[in-house]
Design an enzyme around this catalytic site. Structure first.
Site, PDB file in Angstrom:
ATOM      1  N   ASP A  19     -23.521   5.375  64.490  1.00 27.65           N
ATOM      2  CA  ASP A  19     -22.367   5.250  65.385  1.00 27.65           C
ATOM      3  C   ASP A  19     -22.043   3.781  65.679  1.00 27.65           C
ATOM      4  O   ASP A  19     -22.911   2.913  65.570  1.00 27.65           O
ATOM      5  CB  ASP A  19     -22.676   6.005  66.694  1.00 27.65           C
ATOM      6  N   ASN A  67     -15.123  15.329  63.726  1.00 22.83           N
ATOM      7  CA  ASN A  67     -14.417  14.122  63.265  1.00 22.83           C
ATOM      8  C   ASN A  67     -13.064  14.425  62.599  1.00 22.83           C
ATOM      9  O   ASN A  67     -12.278  13.508  62.346  1.00 22.83           O
ATOM     10  CB  ASN A  67     -15.291  13.284  62.326  1.00 22.83           C
ATOM     11  N   ARG A  70      -9.880  12.957  64.128  1.00 19.03           N
ATOM     12  CA  ARG A  70      -9.451  11.556  63.951  1.00 19.03           C
ATOM     13  C   ARG A  70      -8.164  11.485  63.131  1.00 19.03           C
ATOM     14  O   ARG A  70      -7.829  12.431  62.419  1.00 19.03           O
ATOM     15  CB  ARG A  70     -10.558  10.778  63.238  1.00 19.03           C
TER      16      ARG A  70
HETATM   17  C1  IPE Z   1     -21.036  11.210  65.789  1.00 15.62           C
HETATM   18  O1  IPE Z   1     -20.321  10.090  66.182  1.00 15.62           O
HETATM   19  C2  IPE Z   1     -20.681  11.594  64.385  1.00 15.62           C
HETATM   20  C3  IPE Z   1     -21.077  10.670  63.337  1.00 15.62           C
HETATM   21  C4  IPE Z   1     -21.747   9.562  63.483  1.00 15.62           C
HETATM   22  C5  IPE Z   1     -20.679  11.044  62.002  1.00 15.62           C
HETATM   23  P1  IPE Z   1     -18.955  10.218  67.004  1.00 15.62           P
HETATM   24  O2  IPE Z   1     -18.514   8.842  67.299  1.00 15.62           O
HETATM   25  O3  IPE Z   1     -18.001  11.089  66.285  1.00 15.62           O
HETATM   26  O4  IPE Z   1     -19.425  10.980  68.326  1.00 15.62           O
HETATM   27  P2  IPE Z   1     -18.788  11.041  69.773  1.00 15.62           P
HETATM   28  O5  IPE Z   1     -17.335  11.389  69.597  1.00 15.62           O
HETATM   29  O6  IPE Z   1     -18.938   9.687  70.401  1.00 15.62           O
HETATM   30  O7  IPE Z   1     -19.578  12.087  70.488  1.00 15.62           O
HETATM   31  C1  IPE Z   2     -19.365   6.299  63.476  1.00 19.73           C
HETATM   32  O1  IPE Z   2     -18.636   5.228  63.986  1.00 19.73           O
HETATM   33  C2  IPE Z   2     -18.777   6.826  62.198  1.00 19.73           C
HETATM   34  C3  IPE Z   2     -18.202   8.172  62.289  1.00 19.73           C
HETATM   35  C4  IPE Z   2     -18.142   8.905  63.342  1.00 19.73           C
HETATM   36  C5  IPE Z   2     -17.627   8.704  61.084  1.00 19.73           C
HETATM   37  P1  IPE Z   2     -17.380   5.450  64.916  1.00 19.73           P
HETATM   38  O2  IPE Z   2     -16.166   5.494  64.051  1.00 19.73           O
HETATM   39  O3  IPE Z   2     -17.569   6.635  65.784  1.00 19.73           O
HETATM   40  O4  IPE Z   2     -17.388   4.137  65.772  1.00 19.73           O
HETATM   41  P2  IPE Z   2     -17.065   4.002  67.321  1.00 19.73           P
HETATM   42  O5  IPE Z   2     -17.977   4.952  68.039  1.00 19.73           O
HETATM   43  O6  IPE Z   2     -15.631   4.380  67.503  1.00 19.73           O
HETATM   44  O7  IPE Z   2     -17.346   2.584  67.629  1.00 19.73           O
HETATM   45 MG    MG Z   3     -18.453   6.899  67.595  1.00 29.05          MG
END
Ligand code: IPE
Ligand code: IPE
Ligand code: MG
Length: 242
Positions: A19, A67, A70
């Site tokens: 993350d 996800n 997004r």
């Molecule tokens: C969890 O991260 C999913 C992955 C790392 C693939 P997210 O960034 O999607 O999780 P939340 O939304 O903060 O719970």
């Molecule tokens: C984790 O990084 C990757 C995925 C969830 C695919 P994020 O994209 O969630 O990064 P932050 O949490 O917005 O910084």
């Molecule tokens: Mg994240």
């Protein structure tokens, strides 16, 4: 000089919630997707460190069932970088005896990404040094519901008996039955939640949360997590410390 560290505690399976990619990019004034690009560079480095520390199973949360919320553009970039990762690293994974597996429903993943995943799985299926589990369109609740349905189907067809179903047997219906329970679950970027990750497999995992964002998660940050794990007392409800 890189840090010497000897892992003395049993650690079969490490699972990562990778993350903080978006925030890493934002802090640098870059578009979010460049955080994902950099993140994919860490994958092979962490795979190498797992091999160095003799960790046989590593799971990486690459894309959750949530996800899909997004923007499509970000999802497309994520898939682009994942494909690039496999094209770039599959020969190395093969050479080092790594076995690629995927947890999650690939049928919803776009065709070219799905194809690259299947090729990697097929190419490395007989390897035994380290299992590299990419969790793609993965959700812990989804996995449990699917497992329940698979069992129900087997029961209906007379292939499974109700009295044989226990916690161990239930695992046979999860995405990767051969993978042991998670010993250590690491989440980067300071968030302290599971976000639907490996709900069944994490039942007795040690959780380590680090503020380091995944694109910055390198050798030192990983060793810090391993040190923290090594200092934990694993009691499994009993009194002895493992
Ligand atoms: C969890 O991260 C999913 C992955 C790392 C693939 P997210 O960034 O999607 O999780 P939340 O939304 O903060 O719970
Ligand atoms: C984790 O990084 C990757 C995925 C969830 C695919 P994020 O994209 O969630 O990064 P932050 O949490 O917005 O910084
Ligand atoms: Mg994240």
């Amino acid at each position: 000089m890189s840090e010497e560290f000897v892992l003395k505690k049993k650690l079969n399976h490490v699972a990562f919630i990778m993350d903080g990619n978006g925030r890493w990019a934002n802090l640098r004034g870059l578009p979010r997707h460049l955080g994902h690009k950099e993140a994919c560079r860490r994958l092979i480095e962490i795979y190498d460190l797992c091999r160095e520390f003799n960790i046989k199973y590593a799971s990486f949360y690459a894309f959750s069932t949530e996800n899909w919320n997004r923007p499509q553009d970000e999802i497309d970039h994520l898939m682009d970088y994942l494909e690039e990762f496999f094209h770039r690293e599959i020969d190395y994974i093969m050479k080092t005896g790594g076995k690629v597996v995927v947890s999650g429903d690939l049928s919803r993943i776009r065709e070219q990404t799905r194809k690259v995943c299947y090729e990697a799985i097929e190419m490395t299926k007989n390897n035994t040094s380290c299992v590299f589990n990419v969790c793609l369109n993965y959700g812990g609740r989804d996995e449990i519901v699917r497992a329940t349905k698979k069992f129900a189907e087997a029961y209906k067809n007379g292939e499974a008996k109700l009295e044989d179903l226990d916690e161990q047997a239930f695992k046979n219906y999860l995405w990767q039955p051969e993978m042991p329970d998670v010993d250590l679950m690491i989440r980067t970027s300071g968030e302290q939640r599971l976000s639907n990750y490996m709900l069944y497999e994490n039942a007795y995992a040690e959780f380590v949360f680090t503020d380091v964002k995944w694109p910055d998660f390198r050798r030192k940050a990983f060793i810090d997590c391993l040190k923290e794990y090594q200092n934990r007392n694993r009691r499994y409800g009993g009194l002895k410390n493992e």
